[in-house]
Design a protein around this motif. Structure first.
Motif, PDB file in Angstrom:
ATOM      1  N   GLU A  61       0.702  -1.007   0.011  1.00  0.00           N
ATOM      2  CA  GLU A  61       0.225   0.141  -0.147  1.00  0.00           C
ATOM      3  C   GLU A  61       1.010   1.300   0.078  1.00  0.00           C
ATOM      4  N   VAL A  62       1.825   1.272   0.704  1.00  0.00           N
ATOM      5  CA  VAL A  62       2.702   2.466   0.906  1.00  0.00           C
ATOM      6  C   VAL A  62       3.495   2.684  -0.652  1.00  0.00           C
ATOM      7  N   LEU A  63       3.953   1.449  -1.167  1.00  0.00           N
ATOM      8  CA  LEU A  63       4.489   1.835  -2.596  1.00  0.00           C
ATOM      9  C   LEU A  63       3.251   2.170  -3.718  1.00  0.00           C
ATOM     10  N   LEU A  64       2.254   1.765  -3.453  1.00  0.00           N
ATOM     11  CA  LEU A  64       1.090   2.112  -4.527  1.00  0.00           C
ATOM     12  C   LEU A  64       0.638   3.632  -4.217  1.00  0.00           C
ATOM     13  N   VAL A  65       0.727   3.934  -3.125  1.00  0.00           N
ATOM     14  CA  VAL A  65       0.212   5.485  -2.720  1.00  0.00           C
ATOM     15  C   VAL A  65       1.340   6.261  -3.091  1.00  0.00           C
ATOM     16  N   SER A  66       2.564   5.907  -2.909  1.00  0.00           N
ATOM     17  CA  SER A  66       3.660   6.775  -3.064  1.00  0.00           C
ATOM     18  C   SER A  66       3.874   6.976  -4.739  1.00  0.00           C
ATOM     19  N   ALA A  67       3.878   5.817  -5.339  1.00  0.00           N
ATOM     20  CA  ALA A  67       3.736   5.768  -6.763  1.00  0.00           C
ATOM     21  C   ALA A  67       2.822   6.673  -7.436  1.00  0.00           C
ATOM     22  N   LEU A  68       1.578   6.536  -6.916  1.00  0.00           N
ATOM     23  CA  LEU A  68       0.414   7.515  -7.330  1.00  0.00           C
ATOM     24  C   LEU A  68       0.647   8.846  -7.243  1.00  0.00           C
ATOM     25  N   VAL A  69       1.126   9.293  -5.993  1.00  0.00           N
ATOM     26  CA  VAL A  69       1.488  10.789  -5.579  1.00  0.00           C
ATOM     27  C   VAL A  69       2.532  10.940  -6.440  1.00  0.00           C
ATOM     28  N   ILE A  70       3.497  10.360  -6.409  1.00  0.00           N
ATOM     29  CA  ILE A  70       4.695  10.932  -7.221  1.00  0.00           C
ATOM     30  C   ILE A  70       4.367  10.919  -8.956  1.00  0.00           C
ATOM     31  N   SER A  71       3.709   9.938  -9.190  1.00  0.00           N
ATOM     32  CA  SER A  71       3.232  10.056 -10.652  1.00  0.00           C
ATOM     33  C   SER A  71       2.351  11.326 -10.846  1.00  0.00           C
ATOM     34  N   LEU A 115      11.549  18.545  -5.629  1.00  0.00           N
ATOM     35  CA  LEU A 115      10.613  17.425  -5.708  1.00  0.00           C
ATOM     36  C   LEU A 115      11.551  16.045  -5.562  1.00  0.00           C
ATOM     37  N   LEU A 116      12.876  16.115  -5.716  1.00  0.00           N
ATOM     38  CA  LEU A 116      13.494  15.012  -5.531  1.00  0.00           C
ATOM     39  C   LEU A 116      13.452  14.556  -3.974  1.00  0.00           C
ATOM     40  N   ALA A 117      13.761  15.492  -3.127  1.00  0.00           N
ATOM     41  CA  ALA A 117      13.605  15.416  -1.708  1.00  0.00           C
ATOM     42  C   ALA A 117      11.858  15.101  -1.330  1.00  0.00           C
ATOM     43  N   VAL A 118      10.893  15.383  -2.016  1.00  0.00           N
ATOM     44  CA  VAL A 118       9.599  14.908  -1.683  1.00  0.00           C
ATOM     45  C   VAL A 118       9.623  13.534  -2.235  1.00  0.00           C
ATOM     46  N   PHE A 119       9.896  13.203  -3.444  1.00  0.00           N
ATOM     47  CA  PHE A 119       9.947  11.687  -3.771  1.00  0.00           C
ATOM     48  C   PHE A 119      10.578  10.816  -2.859  1.00  0.00           C
ATOM     49  N   ALA A 120      11.695  11.422  -2.224  1.00  0.00           N
ATOM     50  CA  ALA A 120      12.462  10.349  -1.392  1.00  0.00           C
ATOM     51  C   ALA A 120      11.951  10.364  -0.136  1.00  0.00           C
ATOM     52  N   ALA A 121      11.182  11.430   0.496  1.00  0.00           N
ATOM     53  CA  ALA A 121      10.623  11.418   1.732  1.00  0.00           C
ATOM     54  C   ALA A 121       9.215  10.667   1.755  1.00  0.00           C
ATOM     55  N   HIS A 122       8.540  11.002   0.714  1.00  0.00           N
ATOM     56  CA  HIS A 122       6.894  10.382   0.618  1.00  0.00           C
ATOM     57  C   HIS A 122       6.786   8.910   0.996  1.00  0.00           C
ATOM     58  N   PRO A 123       7.618   8.012   0.678  1.00  0.00           N
ATOM     59  CA  PRO A 123       7.375   6.704   1.152  1.00  0.00           C
ATOM     60  C   PRO A 123       7.347   6.476   2.510  1.00  0.00           C
ATOM     61  N   VAL A 124       8.674   7.210   2.957  1.00  0.00           N
ATOM     62  CA  VAL A 124       8.844   6.941   4.698  1.00  0.00           C
ATOM     63  C   VAL A 124       7.465   7.682   5.266  1.00  0.00           C
ATOM     64  N   LEU A 125       7.210   8.782   4.840  1.00  0.00           N
ATOM     65  CA  LEU A 125       6.179   9.495   5.625  1.00  0.00           C
ATOM     66  C   LEU A 125       4.817   8.649   5.274  1.00  0.00           C
ATOM     67  N   THR A 126       4.453   8.268   4.316  1.00  0.00           N
ATOM     68  CA  THR A 126       3.506   7.332   3.943  1.00  0.00           C
ATOM     69  C   THR A 126       3.488   6.003   4.827  1.00  0.00           C
ATOM     70  N   PHE A 127       4.529   5.582   5.156  1.00  0.00           N
ATOM     71  CA  PHE A 127       4.902   4.479   5.940  1.00  0.00           C
ATOM     72  C   PHE A 127       4.412   4.769   7.255  1.00  0.00           C
ATOM     73  N   THR A 128       4.842   5.761   7.766  1.00  0.00           N
ATOM     74  CA  THR A 128       4.524   6.338   9.166  1.00  0.00           C
ATOM     75  C   THR A 128       2.958   6.479   9.285  1.00  0.00           C
ATOM     76  N   TRP A 129       2.183   7.054   8.199  1.00  0.00           N
ATOM     77  CA  TRP A 129       0.897   7.423   8.380  1.00  0.00           C
ATOM     78  C   TRP A 129       0.211   6.007   8.519  1.00  0.00           C
ATOM     79  N   LEU A 130       0.503   5.281   7.827  1.00  0.00           N
ATOM     80  CA  LEU A 130      -0.301   3.914   7.653  1.00  0.00           C
ATOM     81  C   LEU A 130       0.203   3.029   8.953  1.00  0.00           C
ATOM     82  N   SER A 131       1.322   3.027   9.513  1.00  0.00           N
ATOM     83  CA  SER A 131       1.583   2.338  10.498  1.00  0.00           C
ATOM     84  C   SER A 131       0.869   2.665  11.767  1.00  0.00           C
TER      85      SER A 131
END
Length: 186
Positions: free
Chosen positions: A41-51, A67-83
């Motif tokens: 779910e983290v990978l899918l949400v991150s892929a959709l937002v980054i896309s 945006l490169l920093a956003v792309f790098a940080a997004h999966p980690v923060l999404t994981f935090t949210w879902l956790s």
């Protein structure tokens, strides 16, 4: 996008309440199950937002390097949210009918969830600020290059965020281990 996608796409523990007896019987440590359940779910949400951000950049014809920093940080923060969402669910599971989350009887849980998310996000920001502040204090004391200080700040902030995510993994794994499938609390 992350907020809506994490609420709408639920292929994690929140959707697996009826299958928890099978999940608990797997010969895998609970913390690994916790990660493996959230990761798709983290990978899918991150892929959709980054896309979406890449498409926006292409339409506007400009690409901001930030945006490169956003792309790098997004999966980690999404994981935090879902956790957080899944750890709370494992602590106190609720069976939701689709579309029921926003109904009045669920307002208390929604407020508690938002306050908990806010507390964790503030701790993430505080950890980042403390790590970056420590690096810049060392820079003043040891007088090293600004570029090195920036790199060390990024590394220190990343370590702070990953430490919080590691704590959430441990908590989620422990809550999964303690989850009692013999009691239907949903």
């Amino acid at each position: 996008g992350t907020l809506y996608l994490c609420m709408g796409l639920r292929f994690d523990f929140r959707d697996d309440l009826e299958q928890m007896d099978v999940i608990k019987s797997w010969p895998v440590p609970p913390w690994r199950i916790f990660i493996a359940t959230l990761l798709p779910e983290v990978l899918l949400v991150s892929a959709l937002v980054i896309s979406a951000l890449l498409i926006r950049s292409a339409i506007l014809g400009s690409f901001d390097p930030l945006l490169l920093a956003v792309f790098a940080a997004h999966p980690v923060l999404t994981f935090t949210w879902l956790s957080i969402d899944n750890a709370v669910f494992l602590f106190a599971p609720v069976k939701f009918v689709p579309g029921q989350e926003g109904m009045l009887q669920n307002a208390g849980r929604a407020v508690v969830m938002m306050l908990l998310r806010l507390a964790v996000i503030v701790s993430v920001l505080a950890a980042i600020a403390a790590c970056v502040g420590a690096v810049w204090l060392m820079k003043l004391l040891l007088d090293f290059d600004d570029k090195l200080a920036i790199v060390l700040s990024i590394v220190a902030g990343t370590v702070g965020v990953l430490a919080i995510d590691a704590a959430l993994i441990v908590i989620g794994g422990e809550l999964l281990r303690r989850f009692d499938v013999s009691r239907d609390r949903g």
